[in-house]
Design an enzyme around this catalytic site. Structure first.
Site, PDB file in Angstrom:
ATOM      1  N   LYS A   1      11.510  47.503 -14.730  1.00 11.61           N
ATOM      2  CA  LYS A   1      12.117  48.723 -15.649  1.00 11.61           C
ATOM      3  C   LYS A   1      10.918  49.593 -16.297  1.00 11.61           C
ATOM      4  CE  LYS A   1      14.499  48.669 -19.408  1.00 11.61           C
ATOM      5  NZ  LYS A   1      15.389  48.144 -20.651  1.00 11.61           N
TER       6      LYS A   1
ATOM      7  N   LYS B   1       6.960  50.818 -21.826  1.00 13.95           N
ATOM      8  CA  LYS B   1       5.978  51.054 -22.645  1.00 13.95           C
ATOM      9  C   LYS B   1       4.856  50.362 -22.673  1.00 13.95           C
ATOM     10  CE  LYS B   1       9.027  51.308 -26.647  1.00 13.95           C
ATOM     11  NZ  LYS B   1       9.657  52.341 -27.669  1.00 13.95           N
TER      12      LYS B   1
ATOM     13  N   LYS C   1      10.064  37.775 -24.317  1.00 11.10           N
ATOM     14  CA  LYS C   1       9.078  38.068 -25.280  1.00 11.10           C
ATOM     15  C   LYS C   1       7.939  37.129 -25.548  1.00 11.10           C
ATOM     16  CE  LYS C   1      10.913  42.748 -26.842  1.00 11.10           C
ATOM     17  NZ  LYS C   1      11.076  43.362 -28.076  1.00 11.10           N
TER      18      LYS C   1
END
Ligand code: TRP
Length: 332
Positions: free
Chosen positions: A194, A197, A111
């Site tokens: 994956k 969102k 991240k």
């Protein structure tokens, strides 16, 4: 006694990956366990969130949990920031966890990306807050996906070190609950990634609020390959898109991958995709309708979260008091 805790972030739209990988399992667990489900708004802000979007997103996720089948009377459903004990225990865990432990967390590396110096301190300490979420309730089991397993191992390390350092047996060593195949849903545009969102392409995911036409369009556009469908799961090796679509069909229709292969052996994607669309619309349609109905009633959703946070506090506060006593904090 068994107690389940799990969390979901109120960022972006809930999608099929959230439904098959998490929510559907949570719904199944509610009959056998005491369950606490938390909308983790404090985790959400470890990355920038627009304040005016965070509030409705918190309500929408609440609506998603209820629409998917969680009964807010039988389960504790609340938002993290409404129970300050999460932040309080997280601070203590900041003082228990070692820098070396957090440096190994792969989610932080993913991240934070290249510009690690510019990541928030909260993003770095994220796993300590997650450990606090779980241990504040002495949860024995946590349903998590593959990507959160490392954080659960850290939670066990923190529990163990706390118990050792303070000479108590306060925290349990929480076990993961891992669910079977079909729970890892991949992007419709790229079977190697994956469903997420944060993917810029709307066509990469089916949202839980999508209507029948959108579902049909996205499945039609979903990447496939030029071969016919195989007769057994082994034939899906090296065919990530086919494996993903057949896995989604298996999960939505409660069949095994072997059964699905037998059903569609030798068929073309076009025919299979039509059947997949029918099942997806049949499962997700009623959920989307119920979500829309609930989102139109923010007062009801606020009440669910208020009631849930009060019930969460009633469990959490005595445990936090035990922790404070163990640490030696004077409670005047
Ligand atoms: N980190 C989890 C995720 O992104 C969300 C989460 C926060 C969580 N606290 C938790 C999951 C506690 C399980 C238990 O998916």
């Amino acid at each position: 006694m068994s107690r389940i805790f799990s969390g979901v972030q109120p960022t972006g739209d809930l999608h099929l990956g959230n439904y098959l990988g998490a929510l559907r399992n949570w719904v199944a667990l509610q009959h056998d366990y005491e369950c606490i489900y938390c909308i983790v708004d404090m985790h959400a802000i470890t990355m920038w969130q627009e304040p005016e979007l965070l509030t409705p997103a918190t309500r929408e996720v609440t609506a998603g949990l209820i629409a998917a089948g969680l009964d807010p009377k039988n389960n504790v459903i609340f938002n993290q920031s409404a129970v300050p004990a999460h932040a309080e225990l997280a601070w203590i865990f900041n003082c228990v966890a070692r820098l070396g432990w957090l440096n190994r967390m792969t989610q932080f590396k993913d991240k934070a990306g290249k510009n690690r110096e510019n990541a928030s301190v909260g993003l770095y300490a994220y796993p300590n807050l997650m450990a606090a979420d779980i241990l504040l309730y002495k949860a024995t089991h946590v349903p998590v996906g593959e990507d959160q397993k490392q954080h659960l191992e850290l939670t066990r390390d923190i529990a163990q070190k706390f118990n050792n350092d303070f000479g108590v047996e306060l925290f349990p060593l929480t076990e993961p609950l891992i669910f079977g195949e079909g729970t890892r849903v991949m992007s419709l545009r790229d079977g190697a990634n994956k469903m997420s969102k944060s993917d810029p392409s709307e066509n990469s995911r089916i949202n839980m609020t999508d209507g029948p036409d959108e579902i049909a369009r996205k499945i039609k556009k979903a990447k496939s390959d030029s071969e016919l469908l195989p007769s057994e799961p082994k034939g899906l090796e090296g065919r990530p898109e086919a494996a993903n679509l057949m896995g989604i069909y298996a999960a939505l229709s409660d069949k095994t991958l072997t059964e699905v292969c037998i059903e569609f052996e030798g068929q073309q994607f076009s025919a299979f995709k039509e059947t997949l669309t029918e099942v997806a619309v049949a499962v997700l349609g009623p959920i989307a309708n119920e979500m829309a109905r609930l989102v139109a009633d923010p007062g009801y959703l606020n009440n669910v979260l208020k009631d849930g946070s009060e019930r969460a506090k009633a469990i959490a506060e005595p445990i936090l008091a035990e922790v404070y006593d163990a640490v030696g904090f004077l409670r005047p």
